[in-house]
Design a protein around this motif. Structure first.
Motif, PDB file in Angstrom:
ATOM      1  N   GLU A  85       0.872  -1.179   0.000  1.00  0.00           N
ATOM      2  CA  GLU A  85       0.000   0.000   0.000  1.00  0.00           C
ATOM      3  C   GLU A  85       0.908   1.228   0.000  1.00  0.00           C
ATOM      4  OE1 GLU A  85      -1.356   1.819   3.340  1.00  0.00           O
ATOM      5  OE2 GLU A  85       0.714   1.620   3.992  1.00  0.00           O
ATOM      6  N   GLU A 120      -2.444 -12.296  -2.299  1.00  0.00           N
ATOM      7  CA  GLU A 120      -3.830 -12.655  -1.986  1.00  0.00           C
ATOM      8  C   GLU A 120      -4.259 -13.786  -2.914  1.00  0.00           C
ATOM      9  OE1 GLU A 120      -6.564  -9.868  -0.431  1.00  0.00           O
ATOM     10  OE2 GLU A 120      -5.629  -8.261  -1.556  1.00  0.00           O
ATOM     11  N   MET A 127      -6.149  -8.873  -6.901  1.00  0.00           N
ATOM     12  CA  MET A 127      -4.969  -9.293  -7.649  1.00  0.00           C
ATOM     13  C   MET A 127      -3.731  -9.244  -6.756  1.00  0.00           C
ATOM     14  SD  MET A 127      -5.774  -7.170 -11.060  1.00  0.00           S
ATOM     15  CE  MET A 127      -4.543  -8.092 -11.963  1.00  0.00           C
ATOM     16  N   GLU A 136      -2.920  11.612   0.361  1.00  0.00           N
ATOM     17  CA  GLU A 136      -2.666  11.762   1.803  1.00  0.00           C
ATOM     18  C   GLU A 136      -2.537  13.248   2.105  1.00  0.00           C
ATOM     19  OE1 GLU A 136      -2.763   8.790   3.143  1.00  0.00           O
ATOM     20  OE2 GLU A 136      -2.064   7.482   1.529  1.00  0.00           O
ATOM     21  N   TYR A 268      -5.638   3.162  11.656  1.00  0.00           N
ATOM     22  CA  TYR A 268      -6.679   4.193  11.643  1.00  0.00           C
ATOM     23  C   TYR A 268      -7.172   4.610  13.021  1.00  0.00           C
ATOM     24  CZ  TYR A 268      -6.962   3.215   6.671  1.00  0.00           C
ATOM     25  OH  TYR A 268      -6.665   3.054   5.346  1.00  0.00           O
TER      26      TYR A 268
HETATM   27  P1  HAM Z   1      -6.985  -0.644   1.317  1.00  0.00           P
HETATM   28  O1  HAM Z   1      -8.403  -0.658   1.732  1.00  0.00           O
HETATM   29  O2  HAM Z   1      -6.135  -1.765   1.748  1.00  0.00           O
HETATM   30  O3  HAM Z   1      -6.380   0.731   1.842  1.00  0.00           O
HETATM   31  O4  HAM Z   1      -6.896  -0.519  -0.260  1.00  0.00           O
HETATM   32  C1  HAM Z   1      -7.552   0.521  -0.952  1.00  0.00           C
HETATM   33  C2  HAM Z   1      -8.234  -0.019  -2.177  1.00  0.00           C
HETATM   34  O5  HAM Z   1      -7.297  -0.715  -3.006  1.00  0.00           O
HETATM   35  C3  HAM Z   1      -9.310  -1.053  -1.914  1.00  0.00           C
HETATM   36  O6  HAM Z   1     -10.521  -0.435  -1.569  1.00  0.00           O
HETATM   37  C4  HAM Z   1      -9.400  -1.769  -3.233  1.00  0.00           C
HETATM   38  O7  HAM Z   1     -10.199  -1.019  -4.145  1.00  0.00           O
HETATM   39  C5  HAM Z   1      -7.961  -1.745  -3.716  1.00  0.00           C
HETATM   40  N1  HAM Z   1      -7.327  -3.051  -3.451  1.00  0.00           N
HETATM   41  C6  HAM Z   1      -6.817  -3.501  -2.286  1.00  0.00           C
HETATM   42  N2  HAM Z   1      -6.322  -4.737  -2.411  1.00  0.00           N
HETATM   43  C7  HAM Z   1      -6.499  -5.084  -3.721  1.00  0.00           C
HETATM   44  C8  HAM Z   1      -6.199  -6.242  -4.487  1.00  0.00           C
HETATM   45  N3  HAM Z   1      -5.570  -7.290  -3.973  1.00  0.00           N
HETATM   46  N4  HAM Z   1      -6.544  -6.245  -5.804  1.00  0.00           N
HETATM   47  C9  HAM Z   1      -7.172  -5.195  -6.369  1.00  0.00           C
HETATM   48  N5  HAM Z   1      -7.483  -4.069  -5.683  1.00  0.00           N
HETATM   49  C10 HAM Z   1      -7.159  -4.013  -4.378  1.00  0.00           C
HETATM   50  C11 HAM Z   1      -5.094   1.121   1.661  1.00  0.00           C
HETATM   51  O8  HAM Z   1      -4.301   0.575   0.943  1.00  0.00           O
HETATM   52  C12 HAM Z   1      -4.757   2.395   2.411  1.00  0.00           C
HETATM   53  N6  HAM Z   1      -3.346   2.696   2.161  1.00  0.00           N
HETATM   54  C13 HAM Z   1      -5.662   3.528   1.996  1.00  0.00           C
HETATM   55  C14 HAM Z   1      -5.342   4.786   2.729  1.00  0.00           C
HETATM   56  C15 HAM Z   1      -4.620   5.826   2.286  1.00  0.00           C
HETATM   57  N7  HAM Z   1      -5.711   5.041   3.978  1.00  0.00           N
HETATM   58  C16 HAM Z   1      -5.222   6.231   4.321  1.00  0.00           C
HETATM   59  N8  HAM Z   1      -4.557   6.690   3.299  1.00  0.00           N
END
Ligand code: HAM
Length: 422
Positions: A85, A120, A127, A136, A268
């Motif tokens: 992330e 995953e 994916m 941010e 969070y």
């Molecule tokens: P997260 O909910 O883990 O948050 O990921 C954000 C978005 O990335 C998810 O809602 C989804 O749409 C997409 N996503 C996550 N995993 C996958 C995957 N394996 N394949 C496809 N799409 C995926 C974060 O990553 C935090 N860093 C968000 C954040 C920014 N919070 C504060 N600042």
């Protein structure tokens, strides 16, 4: 036959030329909404960082860290990981590059777009290499900012005429509220320990809040009577959440308060939110955006006390929802060679037209028949075509055919101008 047919790693994808226009549209929309309308600056950070950075920020017990990290030791025996992330890396950069300094306007607003990696189980919308567009904001605790940030994500989706979106929101409260809720939840769930799913049993010790979004039917039944977080928010956390809700109302943003929303990463506090689609194609991966406040991380990484909030949009999920019919670029001119003797002239002409007028010129390199070349002119959607044969060669002529209506004009090659191709 080659001995081995290589395949891309499971859970990754090739982005072929036909898909590039949609990715470009996404970049353009990010520039328009994030960079211009909301004045966020773009940041690019490394694809890999120290493993410890992710373990500390996301939480050892989160799935992302405990099961999904692509980590490895490099030749210098450093423990590294491909980024799962963007938030942790951006916070690291904020601290390391001293973006908190007085010369930077507050809040410091940053956005990024790039690949993330999680081990995953691949399925629709999930994916192992995927792309996020994230944002941010550092340096303000204002509840107005929480709503502006949600509005920015919605504005971005609006660029793609996305409907069927629901904003789900919740508050985890400050550290104190979160800790007392955690205790209440553990007390309640411990009585049902034997009936919980294996995953939830494990989480009861390591990460009880995550049990709230268990997909297990029996867990869900047990959770029906579980304590609710809103009852454990201390007055200041409650007041803060109410302010956010009032501003959402005032902005006319539709939302659902979801008491079971906890998010998968551990960093969070206070406001958390997800934007979910009700479109059936993404049923098991309906969350296209997730984020929230994560005050505390900047300090943990050695920076000054700094409130922070952000979100990330899953771009592959977004792409499955948007009308993919973006126009690819078409040639301005398809130059057809009547026979081999025209090749040198046609190639030189193509070079000159590209350089002099910036035209997009296509031509054949495989000695194909005139018929086949004309077919290509049609198929590529070229705006003009021209057949070059002995008459054209001898007289330095070109007959430009406008493909749209079949009209033709004969011109001297050395008198051509860019206007002739409008
Ligand atoms: P997260 O909910 O883990 O948050 O990921 C954000 C978005 O990335 C998810 O809602 C989804 O749409 C997409 N996503 C996550 N995993 C996958 C995957 N394996 N394949 C496809 N799409 C995926 C974060 O990553 C935090 N860093 C968000 C954040 C920014 N919070 C504060 N600042």
């Amino acid at each position: 036959m080659p001995e081995k047919l290589y395949q891309k790693p499971k859970g990754t994808s090739d982005i072929l030329p036909s898909m590039q226009p949609v990715w470009k549209r996404i970049e353009q929309a990010a520039e328009k909404i994030f960079a211009h309308r909301y004045q966020f600056g773009k940041i690019d950070i490394p694809l890999f960082e120290s493993y410890d950075l992710f373990a500390r920020s996301s939480g050892d017990s989160s799935d992302v860290v405990s099961k999904e990290m692509y980590d490895f030791y490099d030749k210098g025996n450093r423990h590294l990981a491909l980024r799962p992330e963007g938030t942790a890396g951006v916070v690291r950069a904020y601290v390391e590059d001293k973006l908190y300094g007085p010369e930077h306007e507050k809040p410091v607003d940053l956005y990024y777009l790039g690949s993330m990696f999680r081990y995953e189980r691949p399925q629709a919308g999930r994916m192992r290499e995927f792309h996020q567009l994230g944002a941010e904001s550092f340096g303000s605790d204002s509840p107005f900012l929480d709503v502006q940030i949600i509005q920015m994500a919605l504005d971005f989706f609006h660029e793609f005429n996305l409907k069927d979106l629901v904003v789900k929101i919740n508050s985890l409260g400050d550290d104190q509220s979160r800790a007392s809720y955690r205790q209440a939840l553990v007390d309640y769930l411990s009585a049902f320990k034997d009936q919980l799913s294996d995953d939830s049993k494990r989480r009861l010790e390591s990460n009880p809040l995550r049990i709230l979004d268990s997909k297990d039917k029996n867990d869900q039944k047990i959770l029906e009577k579980a304590p609710e977080i809103s009852d454990y928010l201390n007055p200041s956390s409650k007041d803060r959440f109410e302010k956010v809700i009032n501003i959402l109302d005032d902005f006319g943003i539709k939302y659902q308060i979801d008491e079971k929303l906890v998010r998968g990463l551990d960093y969070y506090n206070n406001t958390i939110f997800e934007i979910v689609t009700t479109d059936k194609t993404l049923s098991s991966a309906a969350t296209i955006c997730g984020g929230g406040r994560y005050s505390g991380m900047v300090e943990e990484f050695g920076g000054p006390q700094t409130p922070a909030i952000g979100f990330a949009i899953g771009l592959e999920r977004l792409i499955t929802l948007i009308d993919n019919d973006f126009k690819k670029t078409v040639p301005d001119l398809y130059l057809v060679q009547a026979d081999k003797s025209a090749a040198a002239f046609v190639n030189k002409l193509a070079k000159q037209l590209r350089q002099k007028f910036g035209l997009a010129v296509e031509l054949d390199y495989n000695d194909r028949s005139v018929k086949a070349q004309l077919k290509s002119a049609n198929r590529t959607g070229a705006r003009f075509s021209s057949v070059i044969g002995s008459r054209e060669l001898e007289n330095g002529l070109i007959v430009l055919k406008r493909m749209e209506d079949g009209s033709q004009k004969e011109l001297k090659v050395n008198q051509l101008t860019g206007e002739d191709f409008i």
